[in-house]
Write an enzyme that holds these catalytic residues in place. Structure first.
Site, short mmCIF file in Angstrom:
data_model
loop_
_atom_site.label_atom_id
_atom_site.label_comp_id
_atom_site.label_asym_id
_atom_site.label_seq_id
_atom_site.Cartn_x
_atom_site.Cartn_y
_atom_site.Cartn_z
CB SER A 143 -0.90 0.01 1.24
OG SER A 143 -1.53 1.25 1.42
CE1 TYR A 156 -4.08 -1.95 5.11
CE2 TYR A 156 -3.43 0.31 4.60
CZ TYR A 156 -3.81 -0.95 4.19
OH TYR A 156 -3.91 -1.22 2.84
#
Length: 240
Positions: A143, A156
């Site tokens: 990501s 995250y």
């Protein structure tokens, strides 16, 4: 000249929705046989029915990648039904957002169990397939949060930074086996992971779509075997 991927075998985690499902469709169009792992059986079965129109072999298995025994069973089933993998797409992930001080420890642990250890469990089972063939491709979907963290995403972002480190080290280890490790770092993509229950409000003119990421995967895999893109970032042109 690049290479064709028709006839190859790909295992995809998170293969029943979002980026994983889009990848499955694009791979099937290219003639790639597919083994799909996801947590929701009904979504897997629906995806399988959609993919059967492409005339490729499809195997599905409901599994939680944070559970090593379930991963082992899934990979064994795929090997029996399809054969050993040529391509592995580590796509499955979860997220949760909130201030560091407010986020429960169990939430933190679960994010790492799925995003980091889940990827580890799948790699542990599938990498021997590629080594035995002395050739193969691994795409780890990280990501943009794995390159630059944002407020409210401590768990995250930390998990995706871990994927970066694991991918970098693994890439160095397996190059001598003719195995390519690609790490992708998409920014906001119109999936339930990013939009949740408001996915229907996605703006296709502004936000990246799962299909965009899937097309990029196919393009990477078609590169001549002598070259690969170690790390890349995907951004929407004008999401404002």
């Amino acid at each position: 000249m690049g290479q064709e991927i028709s006839g190859k075998i790909a295992y995809i985690t998170g293969g029943s929705s979002g980026i994983g499902k889009a990848a499955a469709h694009h791979f099937a169009k290219e003639g790639v046989h597919l083994g799909l792992i996801a947590r929701r059986k009904e979504n897997l079965e629906e995806t399988q029915q959609e993919l059967e129109t492409y005339g490729v072999n499809i195997a599905i298995c409901r599994a939680d990648i944070s559970k090593p025994d379930q991963v082992k069973t899934a990979v064994q089933q795929f090997e029996q039904k399809l054969g050993k993998a040529d391509i592995l797409i580590n796509n499955a992930a979860i997220s949760d957002y909130g201030n560091f001080q407010d986020m429960d420890e169990e939430v933190w642990k679960h994010i790492f169990e799925v995003n980091v250890f889940g990827t580890y469990h799948v790699l542990k089972e599938v990498l021997p397939h590629l080594v035995s063939k002395q050739k193969g491709d691994i795409i780890n979907v990280s990501s943009s949060n794995g390159l630059k963290a944002t407020a409210g995403s401590t768990a995250y972002s930390a998990s995706k930074f871990a994927i970066q480190g694991m991918s970098e080290a693994l890439m160095q280890e397996v190059r001598k086996e003719n195995i390519r490790v690609f790490t992708m770092n998409p920014s906001l993509v119109a999936t339930k992971l990013a939009f949740g229950d408001k996915l229907e409000e996605k703006n296709e003119d502004k936000f990246m779509q799962p299909e965009d990421i899937a097309e990029y995967m196919v393009a990477q895999l078609k590169l001549n075997q002598r070259i690969f893109i170690k790390q890349s970032a995907q951004w929407a042109t004008n999401p404002f």
